[in-house]
Write a protein that holds these residues in place. Structure first.
Motif, short mmCIF file in Angstrom:
data_model
loop_
_atom_site.label_atom_id
_atom_site.label_comp_id
_atom_site.label_asym_id
_atom_site.label_seq_id
_atom_site.Cartn_x
_atom_site.Cartn_y
_atom_site.Cartn_z
N LYS A 1 57.57 63.91 30.25
CA LYS A 1 56.28 63.69 30.92
C LYS A 1 55.98 62.20 31.05
CE LYS A 1 54.34 67.97 29.15
NZ LYS A 1 53.45 68.53 28.13
N ALA A 2 56.22 61.44 30.01
CA ALA A 2 55.95 60.00 30.05
C ALA A 2 56.84 59.31 31.08
CB ALA A 2 56.16 59.38 28.67
N VAL A 3 58.10 59.70 31.15
CA VAL A 3 59.00 59.12 32.14
C VAL A 3 58.52 59.48 33.54
CG1 VAL A 3 61.34 59.24 33.09
CG2 VAL A 3 61.01 58.96 30.63
N ALA A 4 58.15 60.72 33.76
CA ALA A 4 57.69 61.14 35.09
C ALA A 4 56.45 60.37 35.52
CB ALA A 4 57.42 62.65 35.10
N VAL A 5 55.50 60.22 34.63
CA VAL A 5 54.26 59.51 34.96
C VAL A 5 54.56 58.03 35.22
CG1 VAL A 5 52.04 58.73 34.04
CG2 VAL A 5 52.73 61.12 33.80
N SER A 6 55.34 57.42 34.36
CA SER A 6 55.64 55.99 34.51
C SER A 6 56.42 55.72 35.79
CB SER A 6 56.43 55.49 33.30
OG SER A 6 55.68 55.60 32.12
N VAL A 7 57.45 56.52 36.04
CA VAL A 7 58.24 56.35 37.27
C VAL A 7 57.38 56.64 38.50
CG1 VAL A 7 60.19 57.28 38.59
CG2 VAL A 7 60.48 56.70 36.17
N GLY A 8 56.50 57.63 38.41
CA GLY A 8 55.63 57.95 39.53
C GLY A 8 54.74 56.79 39.91
N TRP A 9 54.09 56.17 38.94
CA TRP A 9 53.21 55.03 39.23
C TRP A 9 54.01 53.84 39.73
CZ3 TRP A 9 48.35 55.14 40.30
CH2 TRP A 9 47.56 56.17 39.81
N GLY A 10 55.15 53.59 39.10
CA GLY A 10 56.00 52.48 39.57
C GLY A 10 56.47 52.70 40.99
N THR A 11 56.81 53.94 41.31
CA THR A 11 57.28 54.26 42.65
C THR A 11 56.18 54.05 43.69
OG1 THR A 11 58.92 55.79 41.77
CG2 THR A 11 58.28 56.10 44.07
N LEU A 12 54.94 54.39 43.36
CA LEU A 12 53.83 54.13 44.29
C LEU A 12 53.73 52.64 44.63
CD1 LEU A 12 50.95 56.43 43.00
CD2 LEU A 12 52.18 56.61 45.17
N SER A 13 53.92 51.80 43.63
CA SER A 13 53.88 50.37 43.89
C SER A 13 55.06 49.92 44.74
CB SER A 13 53.85 49.58 42.58
OG SER A 13 52.63 49.83 41.90
N VAL A 14 56.24 50.47 44.46
CA VAL A 14 57.42 50.13 45.27
C VAL A 14 57.19 50.54 46.72
CG1 VAL A 14 59.86 50.66 45.66
CG2 VAL A 14 59.06 50.16 43.35
N ILE A 15 56.65 51.74 46.93
CA ILE A 15 56.36 52.20 48.29
C ILE A 15 55.38 51.24 48.97
CG2 ILE A 15 55.21 54.01 49.64
CD1 ILE A 15 56.44 56.01 47.57
N GLY A 16 54.35 50.83 48.23
CA GLY A 16 53.38 49.89 48.78
C GLY A 16 54.01 48.56 49.15
N LEU A 17 54.96 48.11 48.36
CA LEU A 17 55.64 46.86 48.65
C LEU A 17 56.57 46.96 49.85
CD1 LEU A 17 56.49 45.70 45.04
CD2 LEU A 17 55.08 44.45 46.69
N LEU A 18 57.23 48.11 50.00
CA LEU A 18 58.25 48.26 51.03
C LEU A 18 57.72 48.80 52.36
CD1 LEU A 18 61.19 49.68 48.89
CD2 LEU A 18 60.77 47.31 49.61
N ALA A 19 56.49 49.29 52.38
CA ALA A 19 55.94 49.83 53.62
C ALA A 19 55.92 48.74 54.69
CB ALA A 19 54.52 50.35 53.38
N PRO A 20 56.22 49.11 55.92
CA PRO A 20 56.19 48.12 57.00
C PRO A 20 54.82 47.44 57.09
CG PRO A 20 57.07 50.21 57.78
CD PRO A 20 56.56 50.44 56.40
N SER A 21 54.83 46.18 57.43
CA SER A 21 53.58 45.41 57.45
C SER A 21 52.56 45.94 58.44
CB SER A 21 53.86 43.94 57.74
OG SER A 21 54.49 43.80 58.99
N GLY A 22 52.99 46.65 59.47
CA GLY A 22 52.06 47.20 60.46
C GLY A 22 51.32 48.43 59.99
N VAL A 23 51.68 48.97 58.82
CA VAL A 23 51.08 50.20 58.32
C VAL A 23 49.63 49.99 57.91
CG1 VAL A 23 51.18 51.89 56.44
CG2 VAL A 23 53.26 51.23 57.63
N ASP A 24 49.30 48.81 57.39
CA ASP A 24 47.98 48.57 56.82
C ASP A 24 47.29 47.44 57.57
OD1 ASP A 24 45.76 48.20 55.25
OD2 ASP A 24 46.86 48.19 53.36
N ARG A 25 46.15 47.71 58.15
CA ARG A 25 45.43 46.71 58.93
C ARG A 25 44.56 45.80 58.05
NH1 ARG A 25 42.97 50.61 63.35
NH2 ARG A 25 43.41 52.12 61.76
N HIS A 26 44.52 46.05 56.72
CA HIS A 26 43.66 45.27 55.84
C HIS A 26 44.40 44.09 55.21
CE1 HIS A 26 41.70 49.23 56.00
NE2 HIS A 26 40.65 48.47 56.17
N GLN A 27 45.46 43.66 55.82
CA GLN A 27 46.21 42.53 55.26
C GLN A 27 45.51 41.28 55.64
OE1 GLN A 27 50.42 42.67 55.72
NE2 GLN A 27 50.42 44.88 55.74
#
Length: 127
Positions: free
Chosen positions: A101-127
């Protein structure tokens, strides 16, 4: 970079971290780090509070850093903390179920940040 996603992860992390720093039971209980009566030993609470402050500080940095390199740096620190937690907690928590459970939660949160970093710059207009 998806700024809104990174900011959301930052806010959630900051709030959870502050709560754990104030009430270490919030992390101790689901991690199986409580005594047989369900209480958190003082030594365990002392050990968990800095993790809470680390999460509060890194989350606050993600929530407030200017978009671009400062936000990316804050997010990378968060990713390192989450994936580091996955490795360390996955190797050391008391039983297999809580480790998974701890691994799943930790990897899940880390993955959300990775997705946020790798998303194309045009995805978010609040930059």
């Amino acid at each position: 970079m998806h700024v809104s996603l990174l900011r959301g992860v930052g806010v959630a992390t900051a709030v959870y971290g502050a709560l754990v720093a104030l009430r270490p039971d919030l992390l101790a209980k689901p991690s199986g780090l409580v005594d047989s009566d369900g209480s958190t030993a003082d030594a365990t609470a002392v050990s968990l509070r800095p993790l809470g402050w680390r999460d509060a500080a890194s989350g606050l940095a993600m929530a407030t850093a200017p978009a671009g390199a400062p936000l990316a740096t804050a997010a990378l620190l968060r990713v390192a903390a989450d994936f580091g937690d996955a490795v360390l907690l996955g190797a050391t928590l008391p039983d297999r179920s809580t480790r998974l459970k701890a691994v799943a939660v930790s990897v899940g949160w880390g993955t959300l940040s990775v997705i946020g970093l790798l998303a194309p710059s045009g995805v978010d207009r609040h930059q």
